[in-house]
Design a protein around this motif. Structure first.
Motif, mmCIF file in Angstrom:
data_model
loop_
_atom_site.group_PDB
_atom_site.id
_atom_site.type_symbol
_atom_site.label_atom_id
_atom_site.label_comp_id
_atom_site.label_asym_id
_atom_site.label_seq_id
_atom_site.Cartn_x
_atom_site.Cartn_y
_atom_site.Cartn_z
ATOM 1 N N UNK A 163 -27.370 4.317 -15.708
ATOM 2 C CA UNK A 163 -27.774 5.662 -15.513
ATOM 3 C C UNK A 163 -26.643 6.540 -14.971
ATOM 4 N N UNK A 164 -26.809 7.736 -14.839
ATOM 5 C CA UNK A 164 -25.473 8.543 -14.254
ATOM 6 C C UNK A 164 -26.063 9.721 -13.336
ATOM 7 N N UNK A 170 -21.339 9.770 -10.864
ATOM 8 C CA UNK A 170 -20.798 8.261 -10.876
ATOM 9 C C UNK A 170 -21.933 7.780 -11.749
ATOM 10 N N UNK A 171 -21.740 6.522 -12.401
ATOM 11 C CA UNK A 171 -22.489 5.667 -13.129
ATOM 12 C C UNK A 171 -23.474 4.808 -12.077
ATOM 13 N N UNK A 177 -30.965 3.951 -7.530
ATOM 14 C CA UNK A 177 -31.787 5.235 -7.496
ATOM 15 C C UNK A 177 -32.960 4.943 -6.405
ATOM 16 N N UNK A 178 -33.148 3.947 -5.783
ATOM 17 C CA UNK A 178 -33.942 3.733 -4.936
ATOM 18 C C UNK A 178 -33.418 3.644 -3.530
ATOM 19 N N UNK A 189 -27.519 7.288 -19.081
ATOM 20 C CA UNK A 189 -26.313 7.179 -19.689
ATOM 21 C C UNK A 189 -26.188 7.943 -20.898
ATOM 22 N N UNK A 190 -27.106 7.774 -21.912
ATOM 23 C CA UNK A 190 -27.014 8.531 -23.202
ATOM 24 C C UNK A 190 -27.246 9.976 -22.984
ATOM 25 N N UNK A 191 -28.081 10.315 -22.049
ATOM 26 C CA UNK A 191 -28.438 11.780 -22.078
ATOM 27 C C UNK A 191 -26.798 12.403 -21.578
ATOM 28 N N UNK A 192 -26.515 11.877 -20.456
ATOM 29 C CA UNK A 192 -25.297 12.422 -20.047
ATOM 30 C C UNK A 192 -23.913 12.359 -21.090
#
Length: 548
Positions: A163-164, A170-171, A177-178, A189-192
């Motif tokens: 994730x980004x 930052x990655x 995220x929790x 990551x793909x989206x960013x």
């Protein structure tokens, strides 16, 4: 055994736990096969004891015995695979410095083709094959080979950075995220990556545009250098021609001076030769008389002596040479006179040659100029080719656009110039009035115009048939030896210069210097009013023929 081996596929010889060819294969009560070490480790970690494939529960723990049949098949398959790998490795590239090696290869390490983000290992062609063919491995994310795959793991949670965090840029991993990134804007990551690729694409386009601009600038500079070289060659040729003419004049004057001096010497020598010839003639006569006198004085004949004495005693016809002199010629002032004459000759030649050289130089910057009908006063008549203009008597029904003159009989060219040098020629033969020059794009074209540099015009004019002026502030009256029939206009934008030439006389008429151009310049023409037919001749934009 070989026949049996052919009946087993590669999938049947792989342990579903380690996904590799069986090592010490065992069969558990439900009939599924595993490496002995794999199933033992699995049951050591998990309670209750289940089959990893069918989830059947066993109690008590079954005894594990090696399946010799499958063990032999696996060994045979492993040997065959090693032979294939050996054959392939000879065709594949051995890893070189700076390249990513295969993490599975032993001995000679081959170049990795892909890296697996799940397995955190890089694979050569041979060891990559399971990820391309096995159902479970096909779901793994393969990327171009990279080193330090561990760096793709979250240091804090030991999970894949998938994730980004757009908030912190930052990655992060899923567990992040929790915790500290709980309220942040987090995307896959793909989206960013796609967004960043779009930005990179834009950046690349901008870079390519910058590169193209610089290439064009290089072309422009190379073109400028070529023009400079051409100009240099022309200047050298013109300079050589000019100084050759001056040199020839000097040599002619030198030759004439030598002839003059030698002529004086020749006249002196001829005068001396004449005098000497006369003197020698008199000497000859005197010698003859001396001989006669001597003979008579020795004569014993008294009667003869007395009879001859009277005629012999008469003086011979001789010149009085007392004041006769052969004086060397005087050369005082000869060289000075010759130099003075040379100066006058050179001055005349320079007055003749310099304008010709200058005109020839500026003619190299000739441009093709045509009249713009959208700027012309509606009374003006323009030729179809846009090369001629004269005043008419009928007003044409034309739109009063901002570019058009609405009161003064003027018209601009279509071409504009914002840098460099340009030159054009206009035939004004037969006209009694005209204005000619250049004007800024921002000039006022409505109502009465002054035509001065302050208002954006640089022009010379003809008034009342023979009154020429430069429209400076105040106007400058021009004294011309003859009426120009063709006028050349030259502009050097960077040098802030506008010059006018009498083309046929190869003479400079006038130059505006220190001009403040600030924007585009347009060639400017004003044929003036028809004046009852007296000024009906057109102004004609003429092709430039280089002066010889």
């Amino acid at each position: 055994m070989s026949a049996a081996s052919c009946l087993l596929t590669e999938d049947q010889l792989l342990c579903s736990i380690c996904l590799d060819v069986f090592t010490d294969p065992v069969t558990i009560p439900c009939g599924h096969n595993f490496c002995k070490a794999c199933i033992s480790a699995h049951w050591d970690r998990n309670v209750p004891l289940k089959c990893p494939n069918c989830n059947k529960v066993f109690f008590p723990r079954p005894e594990l015995l090696v399946n010799t049949f499958i063990s032999e098949m696996a060994a045979q398959f492993r040997q065959s695979a090693q032979q294939k790998a050996s054959s392939r490795s000879s065709e594949q590239q051995v890893v070189k410095p700076g390249e990513v090696p295969c993490d599975v290869c032993t001995g000679t390490r081959l170049k990795a083709l892909k890296s697996c983000e799940v397995c955190l290992e890089s694979y050569c062609e041979t060891h990559l094959e399971p990820h391309l063919t096995k159902k479970g491995l096909k779901r793994h994310q393969l990327i171009d080979p990279v080193e330090n795959l561990e760096g793709r793991m979250c240091v804090k949670h030991d999970k894949l950075l998938e994730l980004f965090c757009k908030t912190d840029q930052v990655c992060v991993c899923m567990l992040c995220t929790y915790s500290e990134h709980k309220t942040h804007d987090v995307v896959p990551l793909k989206e960013e990556n796609e967004g960043k690729k779009a930005e990179l694409g834009k950046t690349e386009a901008e870079i390519q545009q910058m590169i193209q601009k610089r290439r064009l600038k290089i072309q422009e500079m190379n073109h400028s250098v070529e023009l400079s070289k051409e100009g240099t060659d022309r200047e050298i040729a013109d300079g050589v021609q000019f100084f050759t003419a001056l040199k020839e004049s000097v040599e002619r004057s030198q030759a004439e001076l030598i002839v003059t001096i030698k002529e004086k010497q020749r006249e002196t020598e001829e005068q001396a030769e004449g005098f000497i010839k006369e003197l020698e003639q008199e000497i000859s006569e005197l010698k003859k008389r001396s001989s006669e006198v001597e003979q008579l004085s020795r004569s014993e004949d008294q009667l003869h002596l007395l009879q001859s004495f009277t005629s012999l005693n008469a003086a011979p016809p001789t010149k009085n040479w007392t004041e006769v002199r052969v004086r060397p010629p005087s050369y005082e002032g000869t060289v000075r006179i010759a130099v003075t004459q040379l100066e006058e000759t050179l001055s005349k030649q320079m007055k003749k040659l310099l304008p010709e050289v200058e005109l020839k130089r500026v003619q190299q910057y000739k441009v093709d100029v045509t009249l713009d009908p959208d700027t012309a006063l509606p009374y003006l008549i323009l030729s179809d080719d846009g090369k001629q203009v004269k005043d008419g008597v009928v007003k044409k029904n034309l739109p009063d656009n901002p570019e058009r003159f609405d009161l003064c009989p003027c018209v601009l060219a279509k071409q504009s110039f914002f840098s460099g040098r340009f030159y054009y020629e206009v035939r004004v033969k037969g006209k009694t009035k005209w204005d000619l020059g250049v004007a800024r794009e921002s000039i006022n074209r409505k109502g009465i115009i002054s035509g001065t540099p302050e208002d954006g015009y640089w022009a010379i004019v003809l008034r009342n048939e023979n009154e020429y002026q430069a429209l400076a502030d105040p106007p400058v009256r021009l004294s011309l030896k003859s009426q120009p029939e063709k006028v050349g206009v030259f502009v050097d934008y960077e040098e802030s210069l506008v010059s006018f030439y009498d083309v046929d006389a190869a003479a400079l008429i006038y130059s505006f210097t220190g001009c403040y151009f600030k924007d585009k310049l347009y060639p400017y023409f004003c044929p003036c009013k028809n004046d009852g037919g007296k000024n009906s001749a057109p102004m004609i934009i003429s092709p430039v023929n280089h002066t010889e």
